[in-house]
Design a protein around this motif. Sequence first.
Motif, PDB file in Angstrom:
ATOM      1  N   ALA A  44      45.534  36.294  47.828  1.00 33.39           N
ATOM      2  CA  ALA A  44      46.172  36.909  48.888  1.00 33.39           C
ATOM      3  C   ALA A  44      45.002  37.919  49.544  1.00 33.39           C
ATOM      4  CB  ALA A  44      47.281  37.852  48.497  1.00 33.39           C
ATOM      5  N   SER A  45      44.227  38.254  48.605  1.00 29.47           N
ATOM      6  CA  SER A  45      43.287  39.417  49.401  1.00 29.47           C
ATOM      7  C   SER A  45      42.683  38.641  50.278  1.00 29.47           C
ATOM      8  CB  SER A  45      41.961  40.129  47.922  1.00 29.47           C
ATOM      9  OG  SER A  45      41.137  38.730  47.682  1.00 29.47           O
ATOM     10  N   THR A  49      44.201  43.696  52.621  1.00 30.02           N
ATOM     11  CA  THR A  49      43.300  44.556  52.101  1.00 30.02           C
ATOM     12  C   THR A  49      43.795  45.119  50.676  1.00 30.02           C
ATOM     13  OG1 THR A  49      43.055  45.338  54.028  1.00 30.02           O
ATOM     14  CG2 THR A  49      42.488  46.643  52.177  1.00 30.02           C
ATOM     15  N   GLY A  50      43.002  44.778  49.430  1.00 30.12           N
ATOM     16  CA  GLY A  50      42.926  45.225  48.273  1.00 30.12           C
ATOM     17  C   GLY A  50      44.363  44.734  47.412  1.00 30.12           C
ATOM     18  N   ALA A  51      44.562  43.153  47.722  1.00 28.33           N
ATOM     19  CA  ALA A  51      45.637  43.146  47.331  1.00 28.33           C
ATOM     20  C   ALA A  51      45.242  42.069  45.671  1.00 28.33           C
ATOM     21  CB  ALA A  51      45.794  41.395  47.638  1.00 28.33           C
ATOM     22  N   LEU A  56      49.865  41.458  42.246  1.00 33.27           N
ATOM     23  CA  LEU A  56      50.943  40.552  41.458  1.00 33.27           C
ATOM     24  C   LEU A  56      51.052  41.632  40.144  1.00 33.27           C
ATOM     25  CD1 LEU A  56      50.762  37.304  42.315  1.00 33.27           C
ATOM     26  CD2 LEU A  56      52.441  38.254  42.517  1.00 33.27           C
ATOM     27  N   HIS A  57      49.914  43.090  39.740  1.00 34.48           N
ATOM     28  CA  HIS A  57      49.802  42.952  38.593  1.00 34.48           C
ATOM     29  C   HIS A  57      50.457  45.129  38.622  1.00 34.48           C
ATOM     30  CE1 HIS A  57      46.409  40.451  38.315  1.00 34.48           C
ATOM     31  NE2 HIS A  57      46.272  41.372  37.666  1.00 34.48           N
ATOM     32  N   PRO A 178      39.538  41.554  53.009  1.00 40.19           N
ATOM     33  CA  PRO A 178      39.627  40.468  54.235  1.00 40.19           C
ATOM     34  C   PRO A 178      38.932  39.691  54.963  1.00 40.19           C
ATOM     35  CG  PRO A 178      41.071  42.319  54.319  1.00 40.19           C
ATOM     36  CD  PRO A 178      40.453  43.087  53.994  1.00 40.19           C
ATOM     37  N   ASP A 179      38.258  38.528  54.306  1.00 37.24           N
ATOM     38  CA  ASP A 179      37.053  37.660  55.557  1.00 37.24           C
ATOM     39  C   ASP A 179      36.701  36.767  54.089  1.00 37.24           C
ATOM     40  OD1 ASP A 179      34.583  38.438  53.861  1.00 37.24           O
ATOM     41  OD2 ASP A 179      35.169  39.924  54.464  1.00 37.24           O
TER      42      ASP A 179
END
Length: 232
Positions: A44-45, A49-51, A56-57, A178-179
């Motif tokens: 998902a990151s 941003t910062g996923a 999920l944590h 995110p890239d």
Amino acid sequence: MAPTLLNAALGALLAAALLGPAFDGRTVAVVVAAAVLPNLDAVASLVVTGATNTLLHNVWIPLVLVGLLYWDTALSERSALRERYGWRGVRTAWVALAGFTAAGVAPDLFGTPGANLLYPLEDAYYVVDGLLLFSTQDGIVQTFVSATAEGPGVLPFESLGTTETHSISTWVNPDGRPDLALGSEREFVVVDAGWQAVVVASALASIAIRFRPWARVRTGDTAEDSATEASR
């Protein structure tokens, strides 16, 4: 992020220790899958941003799942889980939840990457780090509970930053932003410490022994025990 193999190994150890008469290939696979599930937030990151170690944590997912499982299996007059999967399903669900929390989330919370434990109520990666020892001169010495000057902190947690300032590198997303980073080098970490190799070897040995017929009998995996579990 902790190596995925470490998460899987810890999940396998929990399966071997806690499944009891419900132990078989399918239930072990469910627990191991639950243990590695939190690592999917690295995917998902690529778009959020910062996923990584965030989506999920956080602590809210285990808390909600504990509440739902407890209500269904202990408080409700009719348990949907028990009616569909029997006592094996109930036991597997609880062990899988333990795998998700203790084998999936905890290794990052108690390691260098940290976990965004209270997200989205608070955006801060926390890590639990310290030591506990007895000294003949200083007595009991511990460094887990201590105030920190950097960023928001909840004792005994130390804050490492937020989703904007703290990026976590993974083989899926090397720069944590995110890239796609198609030109970046990707490294899939199998283990990055000797103790992790010991955990993996212990998990393999435990699962292998539990699958032996004589081991199942000696650990109580008999028809009589299964009937006892079913009556609970």
